[in-house]
Write a protein that holds these residues in place. Structure first.
Motif, PDB file in Angstrom:
ATOM      1  N   UNK A  17       6.399   5.848   0.013  1.00  0.00           N
ATOM      2  CA  UNK A  17       5.893   6.571  -1.492  1.00  0.00           C
ATOM      3  C   UNK A  17       5.742   5.886  -2.476  1.00  0.00           C
ATOM      4  N   UNK A  18       6.042   4.858  -3.012  1.00  0.00           N
ATOM      5  CA  UNK A  18       5.723   4.094  -3.548  1.00  0.00           C
ATOM      6  C   UNK A  18       4.234   3.399  -3.765  1.00  0.00           C
ATOM      7  N   UNK A  19       3.924   2.983  -2.951  1.00  0.00           N
ATOM      8  CA  UNK A  19       2.807   2.411  -2.090  1.00  0.00           C
ATOM      9  C   UNK A  19       1.831   2.831  -2.113  1.00  0.00           C
ATOM     10  N   UNK A  20       2.256   3.971  -1.833  1.00  0.00           N
ATOM     11  CA  UNK A  20       0.875   5.668  -1.594  1.00  0.00           C
ATOM     12  C   UNK A  20       0.729   6.626  -2.246  1.00  0.00           C
ATOM     13  N   UNK A 107      -2.154   4.707   5.523  1.00  0.00           N
ATOM     14  CA  UNK A 107      -1.958   5.565   6.646  1.00  0.00           C
ATOM     15  C   UNK A 107      -2.042   4.959   7.867  1.00  0.00           C
ATOM     16  N   UNK A 108      -2.321   3.634   8.280  1.00  0.00           N
ATOM     17  CA  UNK A 108      -2.203   3.525   9.404  1.00  0.00           C
ATOM     18  C   UNK A 108      -0.557   2.846   9.680  1.00  0.00           C
ATOM     19  N   UNK A 109       0.141   2.435   9.262  1.00  0.00           N
ATOM     20  CA  UNK A 109       0.935   2.012   8.934  1.00  0.00           C
ATOM     21  C   UNK A 109       1.740   3.234   9.091  1.00  0.00           C
ATOM     22  N   UNK A 110       1.996   4.031   8.467  1.00  0.00           N
ATOM     23  CA  UNK A 110       2.484   5.792   7.716  1.00  0.00           C
ATOM     24  C   UNK A 110       2.587   6.377   9.445  1.00  0.00           C
TER      25      UNK A 110
END
Length: 117
Positions: A17-20, A107-110
């Protein structure tokens, strides 16, 4: 052990959440060419790394079957994100394609985490 696992998953989600969130708050600036990697992005990526490694360790200790290919790919993507954010963290402006790459890799990681079963 389940409480520890759930706690680590919660911290892992806070990290993503912090990264995105850091990326999303800079999207307008990215369009203007003034985007920068905010500290929340670095701290979020580091939180994801630490909690992800801890989650693997806790699950291994419980003899759970893990998909090491998935974990390896997620780790590789996160290391690229972390490397880019760490190296460019002090720059006043980050090029839009580079900044967009970090958002896309996030987003890819998510989606790897959610869709790869």
């Amino acid at each position: 052990m389940d409480v520890l696992t759930h706690f680590l998953v919660g911290l892992h989600i806070i990290g993503i959440g912090a990264l995105l969130g850091g990326f999303l708050t800079q999207m307008k600036a990215m369009g203007q060419g003034t985007a920068r990697f905010v500290p929340a992005m670095l701290h979020g990526a580091l939180t994801m790394l630490v909690t992800g490694v801890a989650l693997v360790g806790v699950n291994e200790a419980q003899d759970h079957t893990l998909n090491m290919v998935k974990i390896g790919i997620k780790l590789a993507v996160l290391v690229v994100i972390l490397g880019l954010v760490y190296v460019k963290r002090d720059e006043e402006r980050v090029q839009a394609p580079l900044f967009g790459l970090v958002g896309a890799l996030t987003c890819v990681n998510i989606f790897i985490a959610v869709l790869w079963v």
